[in-house]
Design an enzyme around this catalytic site. Sequence first.
Site, PDB file in Angstrom:
ATOM      1  N   ILE A 104       0.920  -1.157  -0.339  1.00  0.00           N
ATOM      2  CA  ILE A 104       0.094   0.120  -0.057  1.00  0.00           C
ATOM      3  C   ILE A 104       0.850   1.148   0.336  1.00  0.00           C
ATOM      4  CG2 ILE A 104      -1.318   1.389   1.483  1.00  0.00           C
ATOM      5  CD1 ILE A 104      -2.729  -1.240   2.574  1.00  0.00           C
ATOM      6  N   VAL A 106       0.363   5.491  -0.393  1.00  0.00           N
ATOM      7  CA  VAL A 106       0.196   6.884  -1.179  1.00  0.00           C
ATOM      8  C   VAL A 106       1.891   7.653  -1.465  1.00  0.00           C
ATOM      9  CG1 VAL A 106      -0.741   8.733  -0.386  1.00  0.00           C
ATOM     10  CG2 VAL A 106      -1.634   6.291   0.973  1.00  0.00           C
ATOM     11  N   GLU A 137       3.601  -7.059   6.538  1.00  0.00           N
ATOM     12  CA  GLU A 137       4.548  -6.800   7.037  1.00  0.00           C
ATOM     13  C   GLU A 137       4.598  -5.216   6.822  1.00  0.00           C
ATOM     14  OE1 GLU A 137       5.079 -10.922   6.218  1.00  0.00           O
ATOM     15  OE2 GLU A 137       4.688  -8.694   4.437  1.00  0.00           O
ATOM     16  N   ASN A 142       8.259   2.994   9.592  1.00  0.00           N
ATOM     17  CA  ASN A 142       6.738   3.155   9.517  1.00  0.00           C
ATOM     18  C   ASN A 142       5.711   3.233  10.533  1.00  0.00           C
ATOM     19  OD1 ASN A 142       4.722   4.313   7.773  1.00  0.00           O
ATOM     20  ND2 ASN A 142       6.142   2.718   6.700  1.00  0.00           N
ATOM     21  N   TYR A 149      -2.695   0.059  10.830  1.00  0.00           N
ATOM     22  CA  TYR A 149      -3.000  -0.971  10.853  1.00  0.00           C
ATOM     23  C   TYR A 149      -3.372  -1.669  12.437  1.00  0.00           C
ATOM     24  CZ  TYR A 149      -0.288  -0.949   6.535  1.00  0.00           C
ATOM     25  OH  TYR A 149       0.907  -0.479   5.585  1.00  0.00           O
TER      26      TYR A 149
END
Length: 184
Positions: A104, A106, A137, A142, A149
Amino acid sequence: MWKLLHKLKNAVLYDADREFYAKVFPNSVSSKDLLRLRKMDHSDLTAVLRIEALNYEFPWSAGVFKDCFQAMNYTNWVCEAPDDVIVGYCIISVAVGEAHIMNISVSPYFQRQGAGRKMLEHLIEYARSRAEKVFLEVRPSNPGAIDLYRQVGFREIGVRKGYYPAKNGREDAIMFELDLVPML
């Protein structure tokens, strides 16, 4: 029944009502609500690779993305703003009752505006009828992704030592899991 219809309406690629209200009453619609997801195709690779290069010191190559198109169990999406600008992308693999979020990402110019959450929620809904669990993972470096999450309900289940390439060697990966089947 109404809940299903509402979900279907939100899944439509283009919702003229949202765009109309966003123009006429700018504060009535969030920027996240104006984003739309569609299946990624080869013509999206230039924009996807640009975002990948902006976000990662060791980005995926065009070949890796092309492999994702060809892999049987992979599904790839892009997230677009109303002006058809690709602001992010996401990839999931589903097989044998398990889903694995592969990526994912952005664009840095659109981070912290809901695109990551929208894509994550989309992947979870996509996986819900196809898998019992979703795995992913994430780098410990980050914290924004880790927080997202956890907010969505993922729980930490372990660490993969030296999983990611890093400037000074390797970086671990925190493993997360989300149960899609309700516990009895």
